[in-house]
Design a protein around this motif. Sequence first.
Motif, PDB file in Angstrom:
ATOM      1  N   LEU A 135       2.545  10.388 -27.107  1.00  0.00           N
ATOM      2  CA  LEU A 135       3.794  10.743 -27.788  1.00  0.00           C
ATOM      3  C   LEU A 135       3.635  11.160 -29.247  1.00  0.00           C
ATOM      4  CD1 LEU A 135       6.409   8.186 -26.396  1.00  0.00           C
ATOM      5  CD2 LEU A 135       6.109  10.595 -25.806  1.00  0.00           C
ATOM      6  N   PRO A 136       2.826  10.438 -30.037  1.00  0.00           N
ATOM      7  CA  PRO A 136       2.716  10.854 -31.444  1.00  0.00           C
ATOM      8  C   PRO A 136       2.039  12.209 -31.627  1.00  0.00           C
ATOM      9  CG  PRO A 136       1.906   8.600 -31.117  1.00  0.00           C
ATOM     10  CD  PRO A 136       2.057   9.216 -29.761  1.00  0.00           C
ATOM     11  N   GLU A 179      14.237  10.934 -21.609  1.00  0.00           N
ATOM     12  CA  GLU A 179      13.903  10.346 -22.906  1.00  0.00           C
ATOM     13  C   GLU A 179      13.337  11.375 -23.885  1.00  0.00           C
ATOM     14  OE1 GLU A 179      12.170   6.455 -23.568  1.00  0.00           O
ATOM     15  OE2 GLU A 179      12.126   6.148 -21.388  1.00  0.00           O
ATOM     16  N   LEU A 180      12.572  12.327 -23.365  1.00  0.00           N
ATOM     17  CA  LEU A 180      11.881  13.266 -24.238  1.00  0.00           C
ATOM     18  C   LEU A 180      12.652  14.565 -24.471  1.00  0.00           C
ATOM     19  CD1 LEU A 180       8.234  12.745 -22.947  1.00  0.00           C
ATOM     20  CD2 LEU A 180       9.335  11.754 -24.956  1.00  0.00           C
ATOM     21  N   ALA A 181      13.802  14.690 -23.818  1.00  0.00           N
ATOM     22  CA  ALA A 181      14.607  15.900 -23.989  1.00  0.00           C
ATOM     23  C   ALA A 181      14.968  16.188 -25.448  1.00  0.00           C
ATOM     24  CB  ALA A 181      15.871  15.814 -23.131  1.00  0.00           C
ATOM     25  N   ILE A 185      10.571  18.254 -24.990  1.00  0.00           N
ATOM     26  CA  ILE A 185       9.357  18.052 -24.194  1.00  0.00           C
ATOM     27  C   ILE A 185       9.761  17.949 -22.734  1.00  0.00           C
ATOM     28  CG2 ILE A 185       7.442  16.486 -23.677  1.00  0.00           C
ATOM     29  CD1 ILE A 185       7.474  15.678 -26.643  1.00  0.00           C
ATOM     30  N   ARG A 186       9.172  18.798 -21.907  1.00  0.00           N
ATOM     31  CA  ARG A 186       9.485  18.824 -20.488  1.00  0.00           C
ATOM     32  C   ARG A 186       8.500  17.954 -19.704  1.00  0.00           C
ATOM     33  NH1 ARG A 186       8.250  23.296 -18.253  1.00  0.00           N
ATOM     34  NH2 ARG A 186       6.973  24.159 -19.928  1.00  0.00           N
ATOM     35  N   VAL A 187       9.003  17.302 -18.645  1.00  0.00           N
ATOM     36  CA  VAL A 187       8.152  16.480 -17.784  1.00  0.00           C
ATOM     37  C   VAL A 187       8.402  16.885 -16.339  1.00  0.00           C
ATOM     38  CG1 VAL A 187       7.464  14.150 -17.118  1.00  0.00           C
ATOM     39  CG2 VAL A 187       8.367  14.560 -19.423  1.00  0.00           C
ATOM     40  N   ASN A 188       7.364  17.356 -15.683  1.00  0.00           N
ATOM     41  CA  ASN A 188       7.454  17.795 -14.291  1.00  0.00           C
ATOM     42  C   ASN A 188       6.309  17.204 -13.465  1.00  0.00           C
ATOM     43  OD1 ASN A 188       9.735  19.879 -14.323  1.00  0.00           O
ATOM     44  ND2 ASN A 188       8.444  20.621 -16.000  1.00  0.00           N
ATOM     45  N   ASN A 248      12.466  21.299 -15.706  1.00  0.00           N
ATOM     46  CA  ASN A 248      12.350  19.964 -16.284  1.00  0.00           C
ATOM     47  C   ASN A 248      12.816  18.958 -15.245  1.00  0.00           C
ATOM     48  OD1 ASN A 248      11.731  18.064 -18.202  1.00  0.00           O
ATOM     49  ND2 ASN A 248      13.442  18.533 -19.564  1.00  0.00           N
ATOM     50  N   ALA A 249      12.109  17.810 -15.161  1.00  0.00           N
ATOM     51  CA  ALA A 249      12.408  16.784 -14.159  1.00  0.00           C
ATOM     52  C   ALA A 249      12.354  17.378 -12.753  1.00  0.00           C
ATOM     53  CB  ALA A 249      13.770  16.145 -14.426  1.00  0.00           C
TER      54      ALA A 249
END
Length: 273
Positions: A135-136, A179-181, A185-188, A248-249
Amino acid sequence: MMRRSVLGSPWGIGMRLDRKSTFITGGTSGIGLATAAAFLREGAHVAVTGRDNARLQSVVERLGARCKGFVADAGDDAAMAEALAAAAGTLGGLDALFVNAGHYVSATLGTTSRADVEAQMKVVANMFMAVQSALPHLREGASVVLMGSVYAIMGPPGAGGYAASKAACRALARSMASELAPRSIRVNVVVPGAVDTPGWPHHQMEANERDRQKRAIGERALINRMVTDTEVANAVLFLASDESSGLNASEIVIDGGTTGALAGSPRYLRGEP
């Protein structure tokens, strides 16, 4: 005459990951290695992790100067956090993270220990911790890709622990995406079917039996063969690139049609299991 841009690509089009900084866990074989090669081909700087230093260094040497290697086991939080920090320091932050490292533990009802089940479920914890440690270092607009599996929905016998861990991966990606929206930041999730990699036991078989097993597995797919690690890597490449900015997602399934249209597969049409 073919026109080339200053980036060296034909028709004035830049490479898909040009100058992007990427990190792959478990990048010394199979899908992880194929993805590292795909990222490099498209202009990225790549950091990969592996558990065996000699193997890791051999891979890095083969992939070239834009690839850096870090010894880190997926279950060693301190080592993974150190590798991510070192890679981000060298590369100036991270634009893409592919959480690929994992393992399979057979978990048949009646014969499986608690330790075996917990070892399999630890894969999800490893994924969570890898993203948290990253994350950082993730830039705004970065892409995170998690490694899923069609086993999450297929219900294969003897694979309860693995299937449960991959189902958990799907839920994890959705929560992380929410959480990262705010950081864009996209998470797939990339969801492979049967992939022809050294991880499959048939690679240790005698040649004729290996070919028979591969044919039998491949005949469950509409494409009548197993998927290649490069085909999965190309999907990860897409998710890591700006071309997938609207995803995303989400999940991309690369299984040759096994889960999408099993009834059209050669084995099904022959009435075989």
